[in-house]
Design an enzyme around this catalytic site. Structure first.
Site, PDB file in Angstrom:
ATOM      1  N   GLY A 250     -45.092  38.276 -82.413  1.00  9.44           N
ATOM      2  CA  GLY A 250     -46.336  38.608 -83.103  1.00  9.44           C
ATOM      3  C   GLY A 250     -46.077  39.277 -84.441  1.00  9.44           C
TER       4      GLY A 250
ATOM      5  N   PHE B 120     -46.586  42.219 -87.181  1.00  5.25           N
ATOM      6  CA  PHE B 120     -46.887  43.650 -87.165  1.00  5.25           C
ATOM      7  C   PHE B 120     -48.094  43.991 -88.028  1.00  5.25           C
ATOM      8  CE2 PHE B 120     -42.732  43.526 -89.709  1.00  5.25           C
ATOM      9  CZ  PHE B 120     -43.338  43.219 -90.908  1.00  5.25           C
TER      10      PHE B 120
ATOM     11  N   HIS C  82     -40.357  49.631 -96.343  1.00  2.00           N
ATOM     12  CA  HIS C  82     -39.873  49.539 -97.730  1.00  2.00           C
ATOM     13  C   HIS C  82     -39.984  48.122 -98.286  1.00  2.00           C
ATOM     14  CE1 HIS C  82     -35.314  48.281 -97.407  1.00  2.00           C
ATOM     15  NE2 HIS C  82     -36.055  47.571 -96.596  1.00  2.00           N
TER      16      HIS C  82
END
Length: 364
Positions: free
Chosen positions: A250, A252, A270
């Protein structure tokens, strides 16, 4: 667990090294300093050439002449000698009075058959696909847009999907860098209090496997895109932790496991600007149970003129994906926007720090 020196000792040694480098620069004419800075690319390409040719592997059994090295790797003898001679000035290889070249401790890390090899990282940094965007840094600064999108006509992640050879080089380098960070993370953070550890964007599962090795009673959940999650099972099985793991495919941006008490994101935020990073963290918070802990493994930009890898890595993020490295204050602000409160920043002796946070609102 690997025995490492205390963080304060490493920081003191780094400060001394930085002071000596600064003193050396002040003793040289400014034009000489600029010439050295601007010609730094020569070192990158010389080391990359040595890595591509496999010279360190050839010298692993003992010193050889440049002609012997050339015969082993299939290169031109004169050109090989010139490359070896240049690398020796960087401390990579050493030539003795008889004209024999041998490995130095630095060159040992270019071998392909050692557990501490940096060969995958060097092969990525010198690859033309990695080097070309750096030539567009000035334009990237002018526009504020990633150079990769302009040069390749697609975001970095799509480029990797469509160029499997460079993707393999890139993934090997990321795996090695993760392994490089791990001993310092393990020495700085105790994972044993947690019963279910969720690795968000955990790739092939190497980090989760190491965490579960350090927390033998914990269960693990790996969330990753479906394209990468398929290979994770084999890595977790090889590490002997698969019976304690669950793999969920999946994005995020959209979902996250809802049963963890520690949520780990290693060098995920980042890769994204503040808006996207906030969306990721907000999504994770919405799925976290009340009382769970968030742990970001990221470089933290220090203040002032202090040299730090994060300051150059920040340019890399800007060029390739439009992301950024952040200061401690910027992390606190980012986490607050996503509904978290930063509880502490744990430094390590590597370039990575552990940014810990808890939800201010609990699971929604």
């Amino acid at each position: 667990m690997t025995r490492l020196p205390p963080t304060r000792v490493v920081r003191a040694a780094t400060a001394l090294r930085t002071a000596l480098q600064s003193l050396t620069r002040r003793m040289a004419p400014p034009e000489v300093c600029l010439l050295e800075f601007a010609s730094g690319f020569v070192t990158t390409h010389a080391v990359y050439a040595a890595a591509r040719l496999g010279i360190a592997d050839v010298l692993a059994d003992g010193p050889l002449t440049a002609d012997d090295v050339a015969a082993e790797v299939g290169s031109d003898p004169d050109a090989t000698h010139r490359l070896l001679r240049a690398c020796a000035t960087f401390g990579i290889f050493r030539e003795d009075p008889r004209g024999l070249f041998r490995l130095t401790p630095v060159a040992e890390r270019l071998r392909s058959d050692t557990s501490d090899s940096m060969l995958p990282v060097v092969l990525m940094l010198g690859d033309p696909a990695y080097q070309r965007p750096w030539g567009r840094l000035a334009h990237c600064v002018e526009t504020g847009r990633p150079a990769v999108e302009e040069m390749f006509g697609m975001p970095m992640w799509e480029y990797l999907d469509e160029h499997p050879e460079f993707a393999a080089t890139f993934n090997d380098a990321m795996t090695r860098l993760s392994a490089l960070d791990w001993p310092t993370v393990e020495a700085a953070y105790d994972f044993t209090p947690y019963s279910t550890i969720v690795d968000i964007g955990g790739g092939h599962g190497q980090l989760l496997a190491r965490i579960l090795g350090a927390a033998p009673l914990a269960k693990g959940v790996l969330q990753e895109r479906e394209a990468l999650a398929g290979d994770a099972e084999e890595h977790l099985r090889a590490a002997g932790v698969l019976p304690r793991c669950r793999i969920e495919a999946g994005s995020f941006f959209e979902t996250a496991p809802s049963d963890g008490d520690l949520y780990v994101l290693r060098r995920v935020v980042h890769d994204f600007d503040d808006g996207q990073a906030t969306a990721i963290l907000t999504n994770v918070r919405r799925h976290m149970p009340r009382g769970a802990t968030l742990l970001l493994m990221e470089s933290v930009v220090p203040p002032g003129n202090t040299p730090h890898f994060a300051k150059t890595l920040d340019l890399d993020m800007m060029l390739f994906v439009g992301g950024r490295e952040r200061t401690e204050r910027e992390f606190a602000t980012l986490l607050e926007r996503a509904g978290f409160r930063m509880t502490r920043v744990v430094p390590t002796i590597s370039t990575i720090s552990l940014v810990e946070a808890v939800s201010t609102g609990g699971q929604l």
